[in-house]
Scaffold this motif. Structure first.
Motif, PDB file in Angstrom:
ATOM      1  N   PHE A   1     -11.386  -3.101  -4.286  1.00 33.65           N
ATOM      2  CA  PHE A   1     -12.364  -2.502  -3.369  1.00 33.65           C
ATOM      3  C   PHE A   1     -13.806  -2.904  -3.685  1.00 33.65           C
ATOM      4  CE2 PHE A   1      -9.051   0.445  -1.798  1.00 33.65           C
ATOM      5  CZ  PHE A   1      -9.339   0.376  -0.440  1.00 33.65           C
TER       6      PHE A   1
ATOM      7  N   ALA B   1       0.821  -1.216   0.000  1.00 30.99           N
ATOM      8  CA  ALA B   1       0.000   0.000   0.000  1.00 30.99           C
ATOM      9  C   ALA B   1       0.859   1.272   0.000  1.00 30.99           C
ATOM     10  CB  ALA B   1      -0.910  -0.011   1.220  1.00 30.99           C
ATOM     11  N   PRO B   2       0.369   2.329  -0.639  1.00 30.63           N
ATOM     12  CA  PRO B   2       1.190   3.538  -0.790  1.00 30.63           C
ATOM     13  C   PRO B   2       1.373   4.387   0.476  1.00 30.63           C
ATOM     14  CG  PRO B   2      -0.955   3.863  -1.808  1.00 30.63           C
ATOM     15  CD  PRO B   2      -0.914   2.434  -1.367  1.00 30.63           C
TER      16      PRO B   2
ATOM     17  N   GLY C   1      -9.669   2.276  10.117  1.00 30.13           N
ATOM     18  CA  GLY C   1      -9.306   1.052   9.404  1.00 30.13           C
ATOM     19  C   GLY C   1      -8.215   1.199   8.370  1.00 30.13           C
ATOM     20  N   GLY C   2      -7.292   2.122   8.579  1.00 21.03           N
ATOM     21  CA  GLY C   2      -6.209   2.302   7.602  1.00 21.03           C
ATOM     22  C   GLY C   2      -4.835   2.114   8.221  1.00 21.03           C
ATOM     23  N   VAL C   3      -3.899   1.644   7.371  1.00 19.50           N
ATOM     24  CA  VAL C   3      -2.495   1.638   7.752  1.00 19.50           C
ATOM     25  C   VAL C   3      -1.806   2.782   7.012  1.00 19.50           C
ATOM     26  CG1 VAL C   3      -2.208  -0.796   8.345  1.00 19.50           C
ATOM     27  CG2 VAL C   3      -2.052  -0.123   5.945  1.00 19.50           C
TER      28      VAL C   3
ATOM     29  N   LEU D   1      -4.127  -6.490   4.041  1.00 17.26           N
ATOM     30  CA  LEU D   1      -5.244  -5.681   3.523  1.00 17.26           C
ATOM     31  C   LEU D   1      -6.119  -6.511   2.590  1.00 17.26           C
ATOM     32  CD1 LEU D   1      -3.552  -2.222   2.808  1.00 17.26           C
ATOM     33  CD2 LEU D   1      -4.598  -3.056   4.910  1.00 17.26           C
TER      34      LEU D   1
ATOM     35  N   PRO E   1       1.637   3.468   3.824  1.00 19.11           N
ATOM     36  CA  PRO E   1       2.734   2.979   4.660  1.00 19.11           C
ATOM     37  C   PRO E   1       4.102   3.158   4.005  1.00 19.11           C
ATOM     38  CG  PRO E   1       0.957   1.364   4.562  1.00 19.11           C
ATOM     39  CD  PRO E   1       0.622   2.434   3.573  1.00 19.11           C
TER      40      PRO E   1
ATOM     41  N   SER F   1      -7.377  -4.800   8.325  1.00 16.74           N
ATOM     42  CA  SER F   1      -7.375  -3.458   8.941  1.00 16.74           C
ATOM     43  C   SER F   1      -8.787  -2.977   9.263  1.00 16.74           C
ATOM     44  CB  SER F   1      -6.693  -2.451   8.009  1.00 16.74           C
ATOM     45  OG  SER F   1      -7.502  -2.215   6.877  1.00 16.74           O
TER      46      SER F   1
ATOM     47  N   SER G   1      -0.274   9.132   7.979  1.00 14.47           N
ATOM     48  CA  SER G   1       1.140   9.008   7.597  1.00 14.47           C
ATOM     49  C   SER G   1       1.963  10.250   7.945  1.00 14.47           C
ATOM     50  CB  SER G   1       1.239   8.757   6.088  1.00 14.47           C
ATOM     51  OG  SER G   1       0.489   7.621   5.750  1.00 14.47           O
TER      52      SER G   1
HETATM   53  N1  LIG Z   1      -5.017   9.312   5.598  1.00 13.04           N
HETATM   54  C1  LIG Z   1      -4.405   8.057   5.927  1.00 13.04           C
HETATM   55  C2  LIG Z   1      -4.863   7.016   4.914  1.00 13.04           C
HETATM   56  C3  LIG Z   1      -4.647   5.582   5.381  1.00 13.04           C
HETATM   57  C4  LIG Z   1      -5.152   4.590   4.338  1.00 13.04           C
HETATM   58  O1  LIG Z   1      -6.184   4.806   3.690  1.00 13.04           O
HETATM   59  N2  LIG Z   1      -4.417   3.496   4.159  1.00 13.04           N
HETATM   60  C5  LIG Z   1      -4.776   2.495   3.180  1.00 13.04           C
HETATM   61  C6  LIG Z   1      -3.518   1.905   2.572  1.00 13.04           C
HETATM   62  S1  LIG Z   1      -2.691   3.054   1.515  1.00 13.04           S
HETATM   63  C7  LIG Z   1      -5.515   1.335   3.844  1.00 13.04           C
HETATM   64  O2  LIG Z   1      -5.151   0.932   4.912  1.00 13.04           O
HETATM   65  N3  LIG Z   1      -6.513   0.800   3.150  1.00 13.04           N
HETATM   66  C8  LIG Z   1      -7.201  -0.384   3.566  1.00 13.04           C
HETATM   67  C9  LIG Z   1      -8.671  -0.200   3.628  1.00 13.04           C
HETATM   68  O3  LIG Z   1      -9.127   0.947   3.463  1.00 13.04           O
HETATM   69  O4  LIG Z   1      -9.332  -1.183   3.864  1.00 13.04           O
HETATM   70  C10 LIG Z   1      -2.880   8.219   5.963  1.00 13.04           C
HETATM   71  O5  LIG Z   1      -2.391   9.270   5.520  1.00 13.04           O
HETATM   72  O6  LIG Z   1      -2.159   7.365   6.469  1.00 13.04           O
END
Ligand SMILES: N[C@@H](CCC(=O)N[C@@H](CS)C(=O)NCC(=O)O)C(=O)O
Length: 202
Positions: free
Chosen positions: A119, A9-10, A50-52, A33, A12, A38, A66
């Motif tokens: 997605f 993923a971009p 729910g984001g990494v 993912l 992380p 997540s 991030s």
């Molecule tokens: N605004 C957050 C965005 C985090 C995010 O959307 N991460 C994505 C990976 S790039 C994720 O975990 N997606 C999995 C999902 O939404 O299920 C940041 O800057 O870290």
């Protein structure tokens, strides 16, 4: 301390590159993912969105977003500066970092989220909006190409977090067919330079 990460993923990757530039090593925990890990407990207790990435400190504090994680390490490890030096420089790096995030990164991820099978069934996809994002991303690449005619890096003379965000956006763009056009020579020169840094492999 540990960093909840996903090598695919971009977002992380932004943090991993930032840490590599600083020469800081943080143990990582891979979050699957593909299996929507997540978006399930116990990960949601760390980040309800729910984001990494998520950085979990030894006292249990969880920092997501991030740029917030990068800010934490910038304060702890100021050298080399990746978020600007004096007030003017910090403001300019912030300006370009936000532009790269809002104008480019989000357009690429908006294309992915709304058009890619990954997605499907996971979020409500609006393919037409994905195409609007794709078009906008293309326009932003053309704009960035013009900007880079006059300086080596996105925010000026020095490599910064703005370059990291732009690099991760452009590299991830390939997944949905968003690419630097052959005539965008300044962008190509910049991309070659930042991709050649050891941190880009992080
Ligand atoms: N605004 C957050 C965005 C985090 C995010 O959307 N991460 C994505 C990976 S790039 C994720 O975990 N997606 C999995 C999902 O939404 O299920 C940041 O800057 O870290």
């Amino acid at each position: 301390m540990k960093l909840y990460d996903s090598t695919l993923a971009p977002n992380p990757r932004r943090v991993r590159i930032f840490l590599a530039e600083k020469g800081v090593q943080v143990p990582t925990v891979q979050v699957d993912l593909g299996k929507a890990e997540s978006r399930q407990a116990p990960f949601l207790a760390k980040n309800p969105l729910g984001g990494v990435p998520v950085l979990e400190l030894d006292d249990g504090t969880c920092i997501s977003e991030s740029v917030a994680i990068c800010r934490y390490f910038e304060v702890l490890h100021p050298a080399p500066p990746l978020m600007g030096t004096d007030a003017r420089d910090q403001a300019l790096v912030e300006m370009w970092q936000r532009r790269m995030e809002i104008e480019l990164f989000q357009k690429v991820t908006g294309t992915f989220q709304n058009t890619h099978d990954f997605f499907k069934g996971r979020i409500e996809q609006v393919p037409a909006f994905g195409e609007v994002c794709r078009k906008a991303a293309g326009k932003r690449l053309a704009w960035l190409d013009e900007e880079l005619a006059g300086r080596p890096f996105v925010a000026g003379e020095r490599y910064s977090i703005a370059d990291i965000t732009a690099l991760c956006a452009i590299d991830f763009g390939r997944v949905v067919g968003i690419r630097i056009a052959p005539e965008q020579k300044n962008l190509a020169r910049w991309h070659e330079a930042v991709s050649g840094r050891p941190s880009a492999k992080a």
